[in-house]
Design an enzyme around this catalytic site. Sequence first.
Site, PDB file in Angstrom:
ATOM      1  CG  ASP A  99      -1.836   1.222   1.268  1.00  0.00           C
ATOM      2  OD1 ASP A  99      -2.424   1.552   0.219  1.00  0.00           O
ATOM      3  OD2 ASP A  99      -1.949   1.868   2.331  1.00  0.00           O
ATOM      4  CB  SER A 100       0.189   4.764  -0.866  1.00  0.00           C
ATOM      5  OG  SER A 100      -1.051   4.872  -0.190  1.00  0.00           O
ATOM      6  CE1 TYR A 121       3.098   5.813  -3.174  1.00  0.00           C
ATOM      7  CE2 TYR A 121       2.108   3.899  -4.232  1.00  0.00           C
ATOM      8  CZ  TYR A 121       3.185   4.493  -3.595  1.00  0.00           C
ATOM      9  OH  TYR A 121       4.326   3.769  -3.380  1.00  0.00           O
ATOM     10  N   GLY A 122      -2.636   9.126  -4.025  1.00  0.00           N
ATOM     11  CA  GLY A 122      -3.920   9.516  -4.615  1.00  0.00           C
ATOM     12  C   GLY A 122      -3.920  10.844  -5.337  1.00  0.00           C
ATOM     13  CG  ASN A 164      -8.793   1.260  -3.572  1.00  0.00           C
ATOM     14  OD1 ASN A 164      -9.796   0.763  -4.052  1.00  0.00           O
ATOM     15  ND2 ASN A 164      -8.454   1.069  -2.300  1.00  0.00           N
ATOM     16  CB  THR A 165      -3.925   5.231  -6.052  1.00  0.00           C
ATOM     17  OG1 THR A 165      -4.883   5.855  -5.174  1.00  0.00           O
ATOM     18  CG2 THR A 165      -3.516   6.226  -7.104  1.00  0.00           C
ATOM     19  CB  CYS A 168     -10.172   5.181  -1.015  1.00  0.00           C
ATOM     20  SG  CYS A 168      -8.787   5.911  -0.123  1.00  0.00           S
ATOM     21  CB  THR A 169      -6.631   1.928   1.725  1.00  0.00           C
ATOM     22  OG1 THR A 169      -6.140   3.267   1.536  1.00  0.00           O
ATOM     23  CG2 THR A 169      -5.972   0.989   0.753  1.00  0.00           C
ATOM     24  CG  HIS A 170      -7.309   6.203   4.159  1.00  0.00           C
ATOM     25  ND1 HIS A 170      -6.427   5.530   3.346  1.00  0.00           N
ATOM     26  CD2 HIS A 170      -6.557   6.986   4.970  1.00  0.00           C
ATOM     27  CE1 HIS A 170      -5.189   5.904   3.655  1.00  0.00           C
ATOM     28  NE2 HIS A 170      -5.253   6.792   4.636  1.00  0.00           N
TER      29      HIS A 170
HETATM   30  N1  DGL Z   1      -4.103   4.004  -0.352  1.00  0.00           N
HETATM   31  C1  DGL Z   1      -4.702   5.031  -1.176  1.00  0.00           C
HETATM   32  C2  DGL Z   1      -5.834   4.392  -2.017  1.00  0.00           C
HETATM   33  O1  DGL Z   1      -6.416   3.400  -1.650  1.00  0.00           O
HETATM   34  C3  DGL Z   1      -5.189   6.196  -0.353  1.00  0.00           C
HETATM   35  C4  DGL Z   1      -4.061   6.989   0.267  1.00  0.00           C
HETATM   36  C5  DGL Z   1      -3.155   7.643  -0.747  1.00  0.00           C
HETATM   37  O2  DGL Z   1      -3.615   8.522  -1.512  1.00  0.00           O
HETATM   38  O3  DGL Z   1      -1.983   7.283  -0.802  1.00  0.00           O
HETATM   39  O4  DGL Z   1      -6.135   4.877  -3.071  1.00  0.00           O
END
Ligand code: DGL
Length: 278
Positions: free
Chosen positions: A13-14, A45-46, A77-78, A193-195
């Site tokens: 993950d990011s 990353y988003g 997700n990104t 999105c992960t969050h």
């Molecule tokens: N992990 C990112 C996602 O699921 C969210 C956080 C980020 O932007 O890095 O897209």
Amino acid sequence: MTANRDLPIGVFDSGVGGLTVLKALRERLPAESLIYLGDTARLPYGTKSAAAVSHYALQAAHALVRMGIKALVVADNTSSAHALEALRAEFPGLPVTGVVEPGAAAAALASAQGRIVVIATDSTVQAGTYPRAIHNSRPGARVISKACPLFVSMVEEGMTDGPIAEQLARHYLDPLFANADDGQKGDCLLLGCTHFPALADLLRRVVGPETAMVDSATTTARAVEDLLEHRGLATGRAPERARVRYLATDAPDRFARVARIFVPWTIATDEVEVVDLA
Ligand code: DGL
């Protein structure tokens, strides 16, 4: 010698939000060992370009492959939206699962009328991967993608409910749900999105009980379980032998602190190993 099927699954993950996917994997596959890598030095990353996200995702995957993994799960997700094909091409023998395909397939099934709202980061929305994947399963679906970038920092601040969080959620979602004309309202909300699973209770209130809600984390864990079964890669070891390793590219203290928002167990700062991906 460790049999291939007893190697860990790599999860990338990011940052820390992908722990929602790690949690779903631990619940679904308690006997599997996991290595979680969060690229905390370079998040978010988003907000980044497809080229940057793909470059970072490939570097992270190489680091995990060097450590020895039997499968890769792209929790971010990104990265799943931009880099999945590049990752599969780079590691032809390695099963690679992203969160987009399982989430999209589940939303296509869960939606009653085919009116699906995907919420995600800006970069994921730009990629257009969720609508494409939903249309593969359900060609007639109407998909609206809505970037909700402020949700990411809000969740990392620990604000998963309360008046400010609700106001922001209503700002993003009321035009597509509460204030939309009948027949135009979304009937399925896909958390891309992960969050966003951390906001599930709040989002449920905002979109109403009649809206289906799909979270890519749990659907991905199910997809990984199927994949391991199919390829004969499920571990034969007992759950007591399962290990979870945490790696980050920066700030292990913040990783450990923010992790509390996403998982119910404690991760100590000294459990987080700092690695360099370059
Ligand atoms: N992990 C990112 C996602 O699921 C969210 C956080 C980020 O932007 O890095 O897209």
